[in-house]
Design an enzyme around this catalytic site. Structure first.
Site, PDB file in Angstrom:
ATOM      1  CB  THR A  11     -15.785 -46.953  16.249  1.00  0.00           C
ATOM      2  OG1 THR A  11     -14.660 -46.074  16.062  1.00  0.00           O
ATOM      3  CG2 THR A  11     -15.781 -48.008  15.157  1.00  0.00           C
ATOM      4  CB  SER A  16     -20.717 -42.822  16.962  1.00  0.00           C
ATOM      5  OG  SER A  16     -21.251 -44.124  16.830  1.00  0.00           O
ATOM      6  CB  THR A  17     -22.858 -43.313  22.478  1.00  0.00           C
ATOM      7  OG1 THR A  17     -21.671 -43.297  23.276  1.00  0.00           O
ATOM      8  CG2 THR A  17     -23.084 -44.711  21.919  1.00  0.00           C
ATOM      9  CB  ILE A  44     -15.320 -36.065  18.246  1.00  0.00           C
ATOM     10  CG1 ILE A  44     -14.685 -34.802  18.859  1.00  0.00           C
ATOM     11  CG2 ILE A  44     -14.917 -36.193  16.779  1.00  0.00           C
ATOM     12  CD1 ILE A  44     -13.169 -34.823  18.901  1.00  0.00           C
ATOM     13  N   GLY A  45     -17.530 -38.318  18.048  1.00  0.00           N
ATOM     14  CA  GLY A  45     -18.103 -39.421  17.274  1.00  0.00           C
ATOM     15  C   GLY A  45     -19.564 -39.195  16.945  1.00  0.00           C
ATOM     16  CE1 TYR A  87      -5.546 -39.866  22.987  1.00  0.00           C
ATOM     17  CE2 TYR A  87      -4.198 -37.880  22.849  1.00  0.00           C
ATOM     18  CZ  TYR A  87      -5.340 -38.571  22.521  1.00  0.00           C
ATOM     19  OH  TYR A  87      -6.293 -37.976  21.725  1.00  0.00           O
TER      20      TYR A  87
END
Length: 264
Positions: free
Chosen positions: A13, A15-16, A19-20, A154
């Protein structure tokens, strides 16, 4: 170590980019079929094209879905189908004083950072258990252990991910499915680079140097005294998703450069 994920289908998820994206690329390089996810059709399409170019021969598809709500999670599950690997990377962050953080912000962080993983795991884990093999990874943060005073909302959401991951690992004990958390520290993602851009323009220093100065000032316990790269975080995730990591489950694995001052 030769990590081979051929024949495995992985959903990462958010992931565009950042880190993803690096996690998705690492999994693709190991032979996995990838399902990318982002909130917009344009960013997802661009990420699919980029990954196919950077990993020739990779099998990659993409699904645009906003995971801050149940409808988006349902749409992603329906489009992705059964997967062997689920990396819960979707999350938001931002600095805000506790006394100025209203319920709407708390709700937003909980929905995006915690409930997205709850919903996807609830939908996709049973098939992994039935199959007798699977990997679920939550991308938490060192902020889940070292709660930042300027991002309590957060930090709490990242601590919740650790509890969720550990609980799920115990829930599927003995099934051949592992569930773990990976805790990055300061990492030079797209978001962090953007946050530091004004300082880069003001000083003329490279972004890596500005980021290192930030770490030394705001995360002085860092042992590496710099930010990590997204690839360094992805390396840990790819390993945890591999067959070689079959005895690692219920763990909180830090890639924080030593920021958390703890030997355990």
């Amino acid at each position: 170590m030769n990590i081979d994920l051929s024949g495995k289908r992985a959903l990462v998820t958010a992931s565009t980019g950042g880190i993803g994206y690096s996690i998705a690329k690492g999994l693709a390089q190991a032979g996995a079929t990838l399902v990318l996810n982002g909130r917009g059709n344009k960013s997802v399409s661009e990420a699919v094209t980029r990954l196919q170019a950077e990993v020739p021969g990779a099998s990659v598809s993409g699904v645009a879905a906003d995971l801050s709500n149940a409808q988006g999670a349902d749409a992603l599950v329906s489009a992705a189908g059964m997967v062997d690997v689920l990396v819960n990377n979707a999350g938001i962050y931002g600095m805000q004083d506790f006394f100025e953080t209203g319920d709407d912000v708390w709700d937003q962080y909980w929905a995006t950072n915690v409930m997205s993983g709850v919903r996807l795991s609830r939908a996709l884990l049973p098939a992994m258990v039935e199959k007798g093999w699977g990997r679920v990874v939550f991308i938490s943060s060192e902020s889940g252990l070292n709660i930042p005073v300027d991002m309590i909302h957060y930090g709490l959401s990242k601590t919740a991910q650790l509890a969720l991951s550990r609980g799920l690992a115990k829930r599927v004990a003995g099934s051949g499915v592992t569930v773990n958390s990976v805790l990055p520290g300061p990492t030079l993602s797209d978001g962090v680079a953007g946050m530091l851009q004004a300082e880069v323009e003001c000083t003329g220093k490279p972004v890596e140097e500005v980021a290192a100065d930030f770490v030394k000032e705001h995360r002085p316990t860092s042992i590496i005294q710099r930010v990590a790269t997204t690839e360094e975080v992805a390396n840990m995730v790819v390993y945890v998703c591999s067959p070689q990591a079959s005895a690692t489950t219920g763990a909180a694995l830090r890639v924080d450069g030593g920021v958390v001052d703890d030997i355990v």
